[in-house]
Scaffold this active site. Structure first.
Site, PDB file in Angstrom:
ATOM      1  N   SER A  44       0.836  -1.172  -0.083  1.00 16.10           N
ATOM      2  CA  SER A  44       0.068   0.120  -0.107  1.00 16.10           C
ATOM      3  C   SER A  44       0.711   1.288  -0.068  1.00 16.10           C
ATOM      4  O   SER A  44       0.209   2.368  -0.240  1.00 16.10           O
ATOM      5  CB  SER A  44      -0.991   0.031   1.235  1.00 16.10           C
ATOM      6  OG  SER A  44      -2.125  -0.728   0.905  1.00 16.10           O
ATOM      7  N   LYS A  47       0.321   3.750  -2.806  1.00 18.68           N
ATOM      8  CA  LYS A  47      -0.648   4.960  -2.856  1.00 18.68           C
ATOM      9  C   LYS A  47       0.167   6.001  -2.561  1.00 18.68           C
ATOM     10  O   LYS A  47      -0.598   7.389  -3.136  1.00 18.68           O
ATOM     11  CB  LYS A  47      -1.545   4.833  -1.559  1.00 18.68           C
ATOM     12  CG  LYS A  47      -2.603   3.455  -1.605  1.00 18.68           C
ATOM     13  CD  LYS A  47      -3.425   3.280  -0.512  1.00 18.68           C
ATOM     14  CE  LYS A  47      -4.500   2.236  -0.697  1.00 18.68           C
ATOM     15  NZ  LYS A  47      -4.027   1.023  -0.387  1.00 18.68           N
ATOM     16  N   SER A 229      -5.718   4.047   4.112  1.00 18.67           N
ATOM     17  CA  SER A 229      -5.213   3.135   3.256  1.00 18.67           C
ATOM     18  C   SER A 229      -6.430   2.582   2.319  1.00 18.67           C
ATOM     19  O   SER A 229      -6.843   1.532   2.216  1.00 18.67           O
ATOM     20  CB  SER A 229      -4.590   1.973   3.690  1.00 18.67           C
ATOM     21  OG  SER A 229      -3.603   1.244   2.808  1.00 18.67           O
TER      22      SER A 229
END
Length: 391
Positions: A44, A47, A229
């Site tokens: 993640s 991102k 997230s």
């Protein structure tokens, strides 16, 4: 700092492939590096890349709009998906950032129709803003059901495809149809009767607008995406970057567009993408690339990117660093509140990238990444970030 970081990187919990870098945010100088340029599965922390590109391409003050327009026949209306997965359904509770509301859209549309003396309509819904597959190559089937990590990616959805806005599971199989059915019920409550047959379709070119609702600005969506997230919002942002950059609004187009924006920022080296959220194990990003992007976000020279820095979770307090599991060990809890960082977790992957201020007042950015983790390396990543913050 160097010896402490080197010792911590030798922890067996990290596995055999680890990338690490600490940068002076102002000068870009590498204060510490170990395999900093090695491409590693980012999970993640992807991102950070997607959100940087969204701010740079779309601008921090842009909005995502969901509209209703006149259909091609009298008495027909079209609900046009604007690629806003945070569009709030009828049972959503108020949250930050303030969501565009399907109920508000229904009320505005009904008011326009009543002014035209229309009280009976047929409804279609247009999801053509996004194209291509609705799941990315490499995504586990369980991401959607039963895990609820993400919904199939469509341009029209409410509550990110959740049946219950307050729970990740279950996700609905057909988010656009689910949203359109909810919209029809809301129109009914506003005195507009909707024919039972609700089908997908395309809005006529140049059709008159009957109602519109706008999302929170992109900077607020970016902050939300990073703090929590949010996989659904990350994938939507990647597609909006694709649209702005003239690419297909698909996984492939989003990846190409994001890389194109990073090239303009001179920050594409070490980045290869398959999705915008980091759920795909096919993504590869180097620790150096992540730390550089975080440094750009914190720089006075890049005010439009500041939401990347402000959106990162605060150690021990917010988002994915405030869940009661992070920065709790004796070697990291002293730095609670002193680290802002984005987490990343997949099977055998743990990553952490963010920023901290050293004892001498120097702002530094860091990225610590491991993608051959035997079990769980989060405590070691917290220790590494804590070493940076107290140095």
């Amino acid at each position: 700092m160097t010896r402490q970081l080197t010792d911590a990187l030798g922890d067996e919990a990290l596995g055999k492939r680890v990338g690490a870098v600490v940068l002076d945010a102002a000068t870009g100088e590498r204060i510490f590096a170990a395999n900093a340029d090695t491409p590693i599965t980012p999970a993640s922390t992807t991102k950070i890349v997607t959100c940087t590109a969204a701010l740079a391409s779309l601008g921090p003050d842009a909005h995502l709009s969901t509209r209703v327009v006149q259909g091609g026949k009298p008495g027909s209306v079209v609900l046009v998906g604007g690629g806003d997965p945070l569009l709030a359904g009828p049972s959503a509770r108020p949250r930050y950032p303030k969501q565009a509301s399907l109920a508000t859209l229904a009320a505005r549309t009904a008011a326009t129709l009543k002014a035209q003396k229309v009280t009976k309509v047929t409804l279609t819904y247009d999801t053509s803003l996004f194209t291509g597959p609705t799941t990315a190559a490499g995504w586990k089937p369980g991401y959607i059901v039963p895990e609820g990590n993400v919904a199939p990616v469509h341009a029209l959805a409410i509550d990110e495809g959740r049946q219950n806005p307050r729970s990740n599971t279950p996700r609905v199989a057909d988010p656009p149809a689910y949203a359109a059915a909810a919209f029809a019920r809301l129109l009914g409550k506003q005195g507009i009767s909707v024919a039972k047959s609700i089908r997908p379709g395309r809005a006529p070119a140049g059709a008159a607008e009957l109602g519109r609702v706008d999302s929170a600005p992109i900077y607020a969506l970016v902050e939300h995406t990073l703090t929590h997230s949010d996989n659904d919002m990350a994938e939507a942002l990647a597609r909006h970057v694709a649209i702005k950059e003239g690419q297909p609004a698909s996984f492939e187009g989003g990846a190409a567009a994001v890389l194109g924006v990073l090239k303009r920022l001179n920050a594409a080296q070490g980045v290869a993408l398959s999705d915008g959220s980091g759920l795909s194990p096919r993504n590869r990003i180097s620790a150096a690339a992540l730390a550089k992007l975080v440094a750009m976000a914190g720089s006075p020279a890049s005010p439009g990117l500041h939401a990347v820095a402000s959106g990162m979770p605060i150690a021990g307090f917010s988002g994915t660093l405030g869940n009661g599991r992070r920065f709790t060990a004796s070697d990291s809890r002293g730095q609670v509140g002193l680290v802002r960082a984005k987490t990343g977790t997949l099977n055998n992957v743990n990553t952490l990238a963010g920023l901290a201020t050293t004892k001498d007042g120097r702002l530094v950015t860091f990225a610590f990444m491991a993608d051959q983790v035997p079990i769980n390396a989060e405590p070691v990543l917290d220790r590494l970030a804590a070493i940076v913050a107290r140095s």
